[in-house]
Design a protein around this motif. Sequence first.
Motif, short mmCIF file in Angstrom:
data_model
loop_
_atom_site.label_atom_id
_atom_site.label_comp_id
_atom_site.label_asym_id
_atom_site.label_seq_id
_atom_site.Cartn_x
_atom_site.Cartn_y
_atom_site.Cartn_z
N ALA A 44 0.84 -1.21 0.00
CA ALA A 44 0.00 0.00 0.00
C ALA A 44 0.87 1.25 0.00
O ALA A 44 0.55 2.24 -0.67
N ALA A 45 1.97 1.21 0.74
CA ALA A 45 2.87 2.37 0.79
C ALA A 45 3.51 2.61 -0.58
O ALA A 45 3.57 3.76 -1.05
N LEU A 46 3.96 1.55 -1.24
CA LEU A 46 4.58 1.69 -2.56
C LEU A 46 3.59 2.25 -3.57
O LEU A 46 3.93 3.12 -4.37
N GLU A 47 2.35 1.78 -3.52
CA GLU A 47 1.30 2.31 -4.41
C GLU A 47 1.05 3.79 -4.16
O GLU A 47 0.96 4.57 -5.10
N LEU A 48 0.97 4.15 -2.90
CA LEU A 48 0.70 5.55 -2.54
C LEU A 48 1.86 6.45 -2.97
O LEU A 48 1.65 7.52 -3.54
N SER A 50 3.99 5.91 -5.36
CA SER A 50 3.99 5.96 -6.83
C SER A 50 2.94 6.92 -7.38
O SER A 50 3.14 7.51 -8.44
N SER A 51 1.84 7.07 -6.66
CA SER A 51 0.75 7.91 -7.15
C SER A 51 0.88 9.38 -6.76
O SER A 51 0.10 10.20 -7.21
N GLN A 52 1.86 9.72 -5.95
CA GLN A 52 2.02 11.09 -5.46
C GLN A 52 3.15 11.81 -6.19
O GLN A 52 4.21 11.24 -6.41
N GLN A 53 2.92 13.06 -6.53
CA GLN A 53 3.98 13.85 -7.14
C GLN A 53 4.93 14.40 -6.09
O GLN A 53 6.12 14.50 -6.32
N ALA A 54 4.38 14.77 -4.94
CA ALA A 54 5.22 15.39 -3.92
C ALA A 54 4.92 14.81 -2.54
O ALA A 54 3.77 14.77 -2.13
N ILE A 55 5.96 14.35 -1.89
CA ILE A 55 5.88 13.93 -0.49
C ILE A 55 7.03 14.65 0.21
O ILE A 55 8.18 14.56 -0.23
N GLY A 67 5.85 -8.39 6.35
CA GLY A 67 7.29 -8.30 6.13
C GLY A 67 7.91 -6.96 6.48
O GLY A 67 7.29 -6.11 7.12
N GLN A 68 9.13 -6.79 6.02
CA GLN A 68 9.90 -5.58 6.29
C GLN A 68 9.53 -4.45 5.32
O GLN A 68 8.95 -4.70 4.27
N SER A 69 9.92 -3.25 5.67
CA SER A 69 9.60 -2.09 4.85
C SER A 69 10.79 -1.61 4.02
O SER A 69 10.82 -0.48 3.57
N GLU A 74 13.70 2.09 0.15
CA GLU A 74 14.46 2.26 -1.09
C GLU A 74 13.77 3.25 -2.02
O GLU A 74 14.43 4.10 -2.62
N MET A 75 12.44 3.17 -2.12
CA MET A 75 11.71 4.10 -2.98
C MET A 75 11.80 5.53 -2.43
O MET A 75 11.95 6.48 -3.19
N LEU A 76 11.71 5.67 -1.11
CA LEU A 76 11.84 7.00 -0.52
C LEU A 76 13.24 7.56 -0.75
O LEU A 76 13.40 8.75 -1.07
#
Length: 124
Positions: A44-48, A50-55, A67-69, A74-76
């Motif tokens: 869910a975090a990876l999907e969110l 990916s869908s955001q332009q700015a965090i 599992g682990q995060s 890595e994406m962050l």
Amino acid sequence: MASQVVRGRRILVVEDEYFIADELRLAFEKMGASVLGPVATAEAALELISSQQAIDGATLDVALRGGQSTAVAEMLFERGVPFVLLTGLDEDALPEPLRQVPCCQKPVNVQEVLSKLFMDDASH
């Protein structure tokens, strides 16, 4: 001071413990932040993300449902999003790539989380 640093920011909350997630969400919103999530799984975090332009920042529970995060971290990293790890583990028990990330022990202190998340901004 914390609310001045947080106001208007978009903060992602990745946490599978409901009460911690809700505490963070409420505290950030009270200070004027826009909260993304909370989400309880890495998928869910990876999907969110990916869908955001700015965090502007994120809190990331190390051990999530299923599992682990590490993939979320890595994406962050790739996007240059500052984040703070939330964990009940010893810092020595963290996966190697996460040992360089600011870390807060559970139960969390929201002020500590914010100071580690936006430490460069708070010093200005």
